[in-house]
Design a protein around this motif. Structure first.
Motif: not given
Lengths: 400, 105
Positions: A170-174
């Motif tokens: 799951g990639l973080a927003a930034g």
């Protein structure tokens, strides 16, 4: 040196690597240089047939060009080898190997080879080509690995989509880039570890895979056993071997191997004049279209008559639209027939024929076009790194 | 200096686990092929400082470079790759490379 008789083998490798040999060269064979300091001894490294040794430590081994005439796929034991750092594990236990996925992700985790085998598998035929393939032909010649044209190969890669791995974390927003590290290490602490990064949208592409098999077999250790990154269409600098870390970055990677090394001029054809300075640069990325004749070497003597000309072509992933051959140095061109299509990232073999008259000399040439309109350059490009050569190849032949 | 064992060919010892995929692979590289540098003034300094991270083949396979380019290479090894070479030896190595592997400017 004008004539390049690629497959010429000489019996002895005296003084090949630039110094006095401390041991007799016995039955050592070598491939004669096609440019100054270009002689390369043929030596068998582990899991490899004898290949052209550029540097033994770290291993940098070039595929003799005749191999490319034998099929669209390059056998694992003939596949070129290029390492940057000399501390490479000589033994690896795939059962205990792990890939750490961490950084700007929701849920860091660790992948075993068994975990990878349980995920959905994909298979992609793709060319792996060194950014500096053919660097030795640049004029003036830049420092760097002095390859002829054999720092490339095509294989059927099997593995899991990097996207699937990233989605699990799951990639973080930034998240901006994804950085890859392998088990190779520098000899001295002052040398930057070899790390490469891709923008998130490239890393999440459907075709980028974490590959554990090559042409249906485990990867040779020197090609990255037990697992490497495969970035179809992109130069092999990104295809990190013995992959051990996938780190999501919230910034653009600013370490040496991205910010300083492997940069190309941000100019047309990524070419500049050798005297030029002060141009902007970008990280090297997609490959440019190339084609080679594989059954006739420059400088060959041929028999008169109808003569088969065959070869390979590939590009950065749009696929080969057409290939043409010339027997008059590129003044007139005739289409070649394309062979089996193994996918848009693969070598595409092609066939043509030319009429040759006795007592004459000819300049054969081939050129390929990509489906994206990409074309080879008529005159060689130049840049300080010696990257991305894709000039239309010429082969001078004499006819008996 | 490293021992040069030219003929020591690669021994491959794959320990094949059950199933098709070998779990353990261990290899022996061919004997160290870090051939000696050409003899000449400065070759000792090159031998001391330029064989730590890679073979001399990285030098001998380069095209004949002029002094400025050899100087840039030695600087790159020190600044970018962390080679620890005293200034005096670095200067001697540049002279040596220009004389033995170089060309006039």
């Amino acid at each position: 040196m004008p004539s390049s008789r690629r497959s010429f083998l000489a019996g002895s490798a005296a003084a090949v690597l630039g110094g006095a040999l401390a041991a007799p060269a016995s039955a050592q064979q070598m491939v004669r240089g096609v440019f100054a300091n270009g002689d390369r001894p043929l030596i068998a490294f582990p899991q490899k047939r004898p290949l052209m040794v550029l540097t033994p430590r770290p291993p940098q081994l070039e595929t003799p060009f005749a191999v490319f005439d034998q099929g669209a796929f390059t056998p694992n034991d003939a596949f070129f080898v290029r390492w940057h750092l000399a501390e490479i594990p000589a033994g690896i236990d795939a059962a205990t190997h792990r890939i750490r996925v961490s950084g700007a992700v929701g849920k860091p985790f660790t992948l075993s080879m068994a975990d990878l085998q349980r995920m959905p598998a994909v298979e992609i035929a793709a060319v792996n080509q060194c950014s500096g393939n053919s660097r030795g032909f640049f004029e003036p010649r830049p420092a760097g690995g002095q390859w002829q044209d054999g720092a490339m190969g095509n294989a059927l890669w099997r593995g899991v989509r990097l996207k699937d791995v990233l989605d699990r974390a799951g990639l973080a927003a930034g998240a901006k880039q994804v950085q890859f590290n392998g088990l190779d290490k520098p000899t001295l602490p002052g040398t930057p570890d070899f790390l490469k990064s891709l923008d998130v949208d490239v890393a999440r592409g459907d075709d980028v895979i974490v590959a554990y098999a090559m042409n249906g077999k485990p990867l040779p250790l020197l090609n990255g056993f037990p697992v490497r990154l495969v970035v179809p269409g992109w130069y092999s600098t990104y295809w990190v071997k013995m992959l051990s870390d996938i780190t999501v970055l919230d910034h653009v990677d600013d370490q040496f191997w991205m910010k300083t090394a492997y940069r190309i001029p941000d100019t047309p054809n990524h070419s500049v004049a050798p005297t030029e300075g002060g141009f902007a640069t970008i990280p090297i990325n997609r490959m440019v279209v190339r084609s080679f004749v594989t059954n006739i070497a420059d400088g060959a003597s041929l028999k008169a008559g109808r003569t088969a000309v065959r070869g390979i072509a590939f590009d950065g992933g749009s696929g080969i639209e057409s290939v043409e051959v010339s027997s008059d140095g590129g003044t007139t061109w005739t289409p070649a027939a394309l062979e089996t299509d193994y996918g848009k990232y693969s070598f595409r073999r092609w066939n043509a024929a030319v009429n040759l008259d006795a007592g004459k000399t000819y300049v054969l040439a081939c050129r390929a076009f990509g489906n994206d309109g990409g074309a080879q350059t008529a005159t060689p490009i130049w840049n300080p790194g010696g990257y991305m050569r894709n000039v239309i190849q010429q082969y001078k032949v004499s006819v008996a | 200096m490293k021992i040069i064992a030219f003929a020591a060919f690669a021994a491959l010892v794959p320990l094949v686990a059950a199933g098709a995929t070998p779990s353990k692979v261990s290899v022996t590289m061919p004997g160290d092929l870090s051939f000696a540098f050409k003899p000449g003034p400065g070759s000792q300094a090159a031998t001391t400082y330029c064989l730590i991270c890679h073979s001399s083949a990285y030098v001998s396979t380069q095209p004949p470079l002029d002094r400025a380019h050899w100087d840039a290479e030695v600087t790159k090894m020190r600044k970018a790759f962390g080679a620890t070479i005293p200034d005096k030896d670095a200067a001697e190595i540049v002279d040596y490379l220009t004389a033995s592997y170089g060309k006039a400017p």
